[in-house]
Motif scaffolding. Structure first.
Motif, PDB file in Angstrom:
ATOM      1  N   TYR A 150     -14.907  -8.492 -49.206  1.00 15.42           N
ATOM      2  CA  TYR A 150     -14.575  -8.201 -47.816  1.00 15.42           C
ATOM      3  C   TYR A 150     -13.700  -9.301 -47.242  1.00 15.42           C
ATOM      4  O   TYR A 150     -13.719 -10.443 -47.710  1.00 15.42           O
ATOM      5  CB  TYR A 150     -15.851  -8.077 -46.978  1.00 15.42           C
ATOM      6  CG  TYR A 150     -16.632  -6.812 -47.204  1.00 15.42           C
ATOM      7  CD1 TYR A 150     -16.665  -5.801 -46.251  1.00 15.42           C
ATOM      8  CD2 TYR A 150     -17.351  -6.616 -48.389  1.00 15.42           C
ATOM      9  CE1 TYR A 150     -17.388  -4.630 -46.458  1.00 15.42           C
ATOM     10  CE2 TYR A 150     -18.068  -5.456 -48.607  1.00 15.42           C
ATOM     11  CZ  TYR A 150     -18.083  -4.468 -47.641  1.00 15.42           C
ATOM     12  OH  TYR A 150     -18.791  -3.318 -47.858  1.00 15.42           O
ATOM     13  N   ASP A 205     -14.404  -8.994 -41.539  1.00 16.06           N
ATOM     14  CA  ASP A 205     -15.387  -7.935 -41.741  1.00 16.06           C
ATOM     15  C   ASP A 205     -16.712  -8.464 -42.271  1.00 16.06           C
ATOM     16  O   ASP A 205     -17.494  -7.726 -42.885  1.00 16.06           O
ATOM     17  CB  ASP A 205     -14.828  -6.893 -42.709  1.00 16.06           C
ATOM     18  CG  ASP A 205     -13.548  -6.264 -42.199  1.00 16.06           C
ATOM     19  OD1 ASP A 205     -13.527  -5.852 -41.023  1.00 16.06           O
ATOM     20  OD2 ASP A 205     -12.569  -6.198 -42.962  1.00 16.06           O
ATOM     21  N   LEU A 265     -19.938  -6.526 -41.582  1.00 18.65           N
ATOM     22  CA  LEU A 265     -20.138  -5.333 -42.401  1.00 18.65           C
ATOM     23  C   LEU A 265     -20.673  -5.707 -43.770  1.00 18.65           C
ATOM     24  O   LEU A 265     -21.524  -5.001 -44.327  1.00 18.65           O
ATOM     25  CB  LEU A 265     -18.820  -4.571 -42.536  1.00 18.65           C
ATOM     26  CG  LEU A 265     -18.155  -4.099 -41.241  1.00 18.65           C
ATOM     27  CD1 LEU A 265     -16.841  -3.382 -41.549  1.00 18.65           C
ATOM     28  CD2 LEU A 265     -19.093  -3.194 -40.457  1.00 18.65           C
ATOM     29  N   ALA A 283     -13.160  -2.880 -46.414  1.00 19.10           N
ATOM     30  CA  ALA A 283     -14.048  -2.822 -45.256  1.00 19.10           C
ATOM     31  C   ALA A 283     -14.541  -1.394 -45.154  1.00 19.10           C
ATOM     32  O   ALA A 283     -13.785  -0.455 -45.366  1.00 19.10           O
ATOM     33  CB  ALA A 283     -13.316  -3.225 -43.982  1.00 19.10           C
TER      34      ALA A 283
END
Length: 454
Positions: free
Chosen positions: A392, A396, A399, A453
């Motif tokens: 990532y 991000d 997430l 992402a």
């Protein structure tokens, strides 16, 4: 920061010129905020979303003090302590920062209303403080997460026993999920030359932890032929524990939660696999009542796989959910070696199976300096491989942490910081080519693709 990023983006950057790069007054880091510590009050732990608390912000650049180094972070990774920090469980980490600042005068700058998280990192040394001799600007490094003062006698036989032992990026500030990071210089180790930045960044915490749990005399100290039950064998800790057990000549019995994860573990060389989801094991009748009949069913399954043997060693890290079963299935005189407790810290087991079976429970926590170096050496030689599954962007990071919290990942989840894309940082392509399949085993999709992402 752009000048630093541009200078380090090339694999052939001029190490001597790194010392002349200007240090910015601020940088971007993944932080939780002290003002947010009550945001999840009343929400069950499983329903808390790390992405709501973990954000990327500009923070002031710390000055490296004596024995410290400022590192340009090329990549980092998500560990479960990042999840804990971002959901403020079992306690907000700002108490750690305040205690650190009170007990160590030189650590006053760690007490901030923000906490830069992250206990893994690969990168390039930018500056060193007074007294640093081993490292210089331009060195490519990875970091282990043991931060320790060694001012007491306790830590000089095993630095994990030092009363001032802390985990960098969890109990200290300025961690690795950022463009820059502040570390003690003795946390630094040589970056494995055959790995990319993101591959090199993911192994430090989990590989060292698994090494101490299984290989070290401070853990289970496994030997040739030992049957080793490994919970979560395709996860962050378990994927390294499986490799270490196989390299040591032990016989891993790998517990996973899906057929996909079973395939990953099988591809590492493990043969004895239990898909606990497919076989429907439920070790608790309800949140307060364990189910010993399920421990027994699980034990029978292990014996079916091993030809009648119970585990000599249980690699225990889920905690509350599995501890009762772990104590039950370990062989007479066997060892349950435990850390993490990701499913809960309050364990319940039937002590009759422990004391009457002459079993022992060994608590371990990360690794001492020597263990971390030995674990990194195995990575650098291509004996143990990173289990990076997804990458990532720093933007991000919330997430990525959510994915680990929900256990929808395999192996390790990496995070790019200053590295502009995956695939950079390889200095030994020949060694890499010999192990390419093993290095990419856990990857989702094309390893050369742009960071993802959800």
């Amino acid at each position: 920061m752009k000048e630093i990023a541009d200078a380090l983006a090339s694999d052939g950057f001029d190490a001597a010129a790194v010392r002349d790069l200007p240090i910015p007054e601020t940088y971007r880091g993944a932080v939780v905020l002290e003002d947010d510590v009550e945001m999840f009050d009343g929400i069950p732990i499983r329903d808390r979303d790390p992405a709501k608390a973990l954000t990327v912000r500009e923070v002031p650049t710390p000055e490296p003090g004596p024995g410290e180094a400022l590192v340009a972070v090329m990549a980092s990774s998500i560990n479960y302590n990042t999840v804990w920090s971002s959901i403020f469980e079992p306690a907000p980490t700002f108490g750690f920062l305040k205690r650190y600042a009170r007990s160590v005068p030189s650590a006053a700058s760690h007490d901030q209303p923000f906490h830069v998280l992250g206990s893994d990192m690969s990168g390039v040394v930018l500056r060193t403080g007074p007294g640093v001799q081993r490292w210089k600007a331009g060195d490519k490094v990875v970091a282990h997460c043991l931060s320790v003062e060694l001012s007491a006698a306790d830590g000089h036989d095993d630095s994990m026993l030092d009363p001032d032992q802390r985990i960098w990026g969890y109990e200290t500030n300025y961690g690795g999920l950022a463009q820059l990071s502040l570390v003690k210089s003795n946390q630094l180790m040589p970056k494995p030359a055959h790995l990319t930045w993101e591959e090199a960044a993911v192994s430090g915490l989990v590989n060292s932890t698994a090494y101490r749990q299984l290989i070290s005399r401070n853990g289970a100290h496994i030997k040739l032929g030992d049957v080793v039950l490994i919970w979560g064998a395709a996860g962050g800790l378990g994927s390294y524990a499986t490799q270490l057990a196989l390299r040591a000549g032990a016989i891993p019995v790998c517990v996973v939660s899906s057929e996909r994860k079973a395939e990953l573990v099988r591809s590492q060389g493990a043969e004895l696999i239990i898909d606990r989801a497919a076989e429907g094991y439920r070790f608790w009748k309800d949140p307060e009542t364990p189910d010993p009949s399920e421990w027994k069913r699980f034990g029978r399954r292990i014996r079916e796989l091993t030809g009648g043997d119970d585990p000599d060693v249980v690699f225990e890290h889920p905690g509350r959910e599995t501890m009762g079963a772990s104590v039950y299935v370990a062989r007479r005189g066997g060892t349950i070696v435990t850390c993490a407790s990701t499913s809960g810290y309050r364990h319940e087991y039937d002590n009759r199976y422990l004391w009457m079976g002459l079993k022992r429970i060994v608590g371990t926590h990360f690794a001492n300096y020597r263990e971390a170096w030995e674990a990194n050496r195995l990575i650098a030689k291509g004996t143990v491989h990173p289990t990076l599954s997804a990458v990532y962007r720093l933007a991000d990071v919330g997430l990525a942490a959510r994915r680990v919290h929900e256990n929808t990942h395999s192996g390790k989840v990496g995070v790019l910081a200053l590295a502009p894309r995956p695939g950079l940082g390889v200095d030994d392509p020949e060694l890499r080519a010999r192990h390419a399949d093993a290095i990419d085993r856990f990857r989702e999709g094309d390893p050369e693709q742009t960071a993802v992402a959800d």
